[in-house]
Design a protein around this motif. Structure first.
Motif, PDB file in Angstrom:
ATOM      1  N   ASP A 273      -5.800   1.045  -4.686  1.00  0.00           N
ATOM      2  CA  ASP A 273      -6.205   0.383  -3.459  1.00  0.00           C
ATOM      3  C   ASP A 273      -5.004  -0.368  -2.875  1.00  0.00           C
ATOM      4  O   ASP A 273      -4.494   0.006  -1.822  1.00  0.00           O
ATOM      5  CB  ASP A 273      -7.374  -0.549  -3.732  1.00  0.00           C
ATOM      6  CG  ASP A 273      -8.136  -0.942  -2.475  1.00  0.00           C
ATOM      7  OD1 ASP A 273      -7.753  -0.509  -1.380  1.00  0.00           O
ATOM      8  OD2 ASP A 273      -9.112  -1.687  -2.594  1.00  0.00           O
ATOM      9  N   TYR A 274      -4.527  -1.393  -3.585  1.00  0.00           N
ATOM     10  CA  TYR A 274      -3.361  -2.124  -3.102  1.00  0.00           C
ATOM     11  C   TYR A 274      -2.803  -3.002  -4.226  1.00  0.00           C
ATOM     12  O   TYR A 274      -3.422  -3.193  -5.252  1.00  0.00           O
ATOM     13  CB  TYR A 274      -3.710  -2.996  -1.885  1.00  0.00           C
ATOM     14  CG  TYR A 274      -4.728  -4.078  -2.153  1.00  0.00           C
ATOM     15  CD1 TYR A 274      -4.330  -5.383  -2.438  1.00  0.00           C
ATOM     16  CD2 TYR A 274      -6.087  -3.815  -2.133  1.00  0.00           C
ATOM     17  CE1 TYR A 274      -5.252  -6.381  -2.689  1.00  0.00           C
ATOM     18  CE2 TYR A 274      -7.022  -4.789  -2.366  1.00  0.00           C
ATOM     19  CZ  TYR A 274      -6.598  -6.079  -2.653  1.00  0.00           C
ATOM     20  OH  TYR A 274      -7.517  -7.053  -2.906  1.00  0.00           O
TER      21      TYR A 274
ATOM     22  N   SER B 226      -9.695  -5.785  -9.769  1.00  0.00           N
ATOM     23  CA  SER B 226      -8.417  -6.181 -10.353  1.00  0.00           C
ATOM     24  C   SER B 226      -8.218  -5.419 -11.666  1.00  0.00           C
ATOM     25  O   SER B 226      -8.996  -5.565 -12.603  1.00  0.00           O
ATOM     26  CB  SER B 226      -8.401  -7.689 -10.621  1.00  0.00           C
ATOM     27  OG  SER B 226      -7.212  -8.045 -11.296  1.00  0.00           O
TER      28      SER B 226
ATOM     29  N   PHE C  29      -4.917  -3.722  -7.596  1.00  0.00           N
ATOM     30  CA  PHE C  29      -6.342  -3.511  -7.348  1.00  0.00           C
ATOM     31  C   PHE C  29      -6.612  -2.028  -7.128  1.00  0.00           C
ATOM     32  O   PHE C  29      -5.840  -1.344  -6.462  1.00  0.00           O
ATOM     33  CB  PHE C  29      -6.791  -4.305  -6.121  1.00  0.00           C
ATOM     34  CG  PHE C  29      -6.612  -5.784  -6.286  1.00  0.00           C
ATOM     35  CD1 PHE C  29      -7.657  -6.563  -6.758  1.00  0.00           C
ATOM     36  CD2 PHE C  29      -5.402  -6.388  -5.995  1.00  0.00           C
ATOM     37  CE1 PHE C  29      -7.492  -7.927  -6.932  1.00  0.00           C
ATOM     38  CE2 PHE C  29      -5.227  -7.754  -6.162  1.00  0.00           C
ATOM     39  CZ  PHE C  29      -6.271  -8.526  -6.631  1.00  0.00           C
ATOM     40  N   CYS C  30      -7.717  -1.551  -7.671  1.00  0.00           N
ATOM     41  CA  CYS C  30      -8.113  -0.150  -7.533  1.00  0.00           C
ATOM     42  C   CYS C  30      -9.572  -0.059  -7.105  1.00  0.00           C
ATOM     43  O   CYS C  30     -10.314  -1.034  -7.180  1.00  0.00           O
ATOM     44  CB  CYS C  30      -7.937   0.590  -8.860  1.00  0.00           C
ATOM     45  SG  CYS C  30      -6.219   0.878  -9.315  1.00  0.00           S
TER      46      CYS C  30
ATOM     47  N   TYR D 269     -14.985  -1.641  -5.035  1.00  0.00           N
ATOM     48  CA  TYR D 269     -13.711  -1.855  -4.340  1.00  0.00           C
ATOM     49  C   TYR D 269     -13.072  -3.173  -4.778  1.00  0.00           C
ATOM     50  O   TYR D 269     -13.750  -4.071  -5.268  1.00  0.00           O
ATOM     51  CB  TYR D 269     -13.940  -1.870  -2.817  1.00  0.00           C
ATOM     52  CG  TYR D 269     -14.451  -0.549  -2.298  1.00  0.00           C
ATOM     53  CD1 TYR D 269     -13.572   0.437  -1.899  1.00  0.00           C
ATOM     54  CD2 TYR D 269     -15.813  -0.291  -2.239  1.00  0.00           C
ATOM     55  CE1 TYR D 269     -14.034   1.661  -1.428  1.00  0.00           C
ATOM     56  CE2 TYR D 269     -16.288   0.931  -1.778  1.00  0.00           C
ATOM     57  CZ  TYR D 269     -15.394   1.901  -1.378  1.00  0.00           C
ATOM     58  OH  TYR D 269     -15.859   3.108  -0.933  1.00  0.00           O
ATOM     59  N   ASN D 270     -11.755  -3.274  -4.574  1.00  0.00           N
ATOM     60  CA  ASN D 270     -11.001  -4.504  -4.875  1.00  0.00           C
ATOM     61  C   ASN D 270     -11.130  -4.933  -6.336  1.00  0.00           C
ATOM     62  O   ASN D 270     -11.200  -6.119  -6.638  1.00  0.00           O
ATOM     63  CB  ASN D 270     -11.444  -5.659  -3.971  1.00  0.00           C
ATOM     64  CG  ASN D 270     -11.212  -5.348  -2.513  1.00  0.00           C
ATOM     65  OD1 ASN D 270     -10.133  -4.928  -2.139  1.00  0.00           O
ATOM     66  ND2 ASN D 270     -12.229  -5.545  -1.701  1.00  0.00           N
TER      67      ASN D 270
ATOM     68  N   ARG E  25       0.876  -1.175   0.000  1.00  0.00           N
ATOM     69  CA  ARG E  25       0.000   0.000   0.000  1.00  0.00           C
ATOM     70  C   ARG E  25       0.912   1.223   0.000  1.00  0.00           C
ATOM     71  O   ARG E  25       1.215   1.769   1.041  1.00  0.00           O
ATOM     72  CB  ARG E  25      -0.905   0.025   1.226  1.00  0.00           C
ATOM     73  CG  ARG E  25      -1.966  -1.043   1.204  1.00  0.00           C
ATOM     74  CD  ARG E  25      -2.936  -0.824   2.360  1.00  0.00           C
ATOM     75  NE  ARG E  25      -3.878  -1.897   2.470  1.00  0.00           N
ATOM     76  CZ  ARG E  25      -5.045  -1.948   1.850  1.00  0.00           C
ATOM     77  NH1 ARG E  25      -5.396  -0.986   1.053  1.00  0.00           N
ATOM     78  NH2 ARG E  25      -5.847  -2.962   2.021  1.00  0.00           N
TER      79      ARG E  25
END
Length: 109
Positions: free
Chosen positions: A104-105, A77, A28-29, A74-75, A4
């Protein structure tokens, strides 16, 4: 491992994810359905070790929540690569045009 990154500017046009000993990476965004002129969806490119390896584009629908806010997913890919030679790598994620990218991560193995 989970990444992150700290992004110092809200208006950054790209970010780098540097990881060691990995042979796969997943990004992921958060995707917004806001369809305003100032942010025309999610439009990004991916470079792995200086070579373009992918693109992601999402045209927003303008769909709203019952609360009146634009929907967020969210999440999501936006990039996946499970066939990277083992070793140290740098992935650069760049935003194009009036794109809105909400990182996101990233997950690497």
């Amino acid at each position: 491992s989970l990444v992150r990154p700290l992004i110092k500017s809200r208006h950054a046009r790209s970010l780098r994810v540097v990881y060691k000993s990995g042979n796969s990476i997943y990004v992921f965004c958060v995707i917004s359905e806001a369809d305003r002129e100032e942010n025309a969806g999610a439009n990004m490119t991916f470079e792995l070790d200086g070579k373009k390896v992918g693109e992601f584009f999402h045209q927003p629908t303008g769909e709203m929540e019952k609360s009146g806010q634009f929907k967020l997913a969210y999440n999501v890919s936006v990039y996946a690569n499970a066939s990277i030679p083992a070793g140290n790598h740098t992935l650069r994620v760049s935003s194009l045009g009036k794109s809105r990218v909400i990182f996101d991560y990233a997950l690497y193995t």
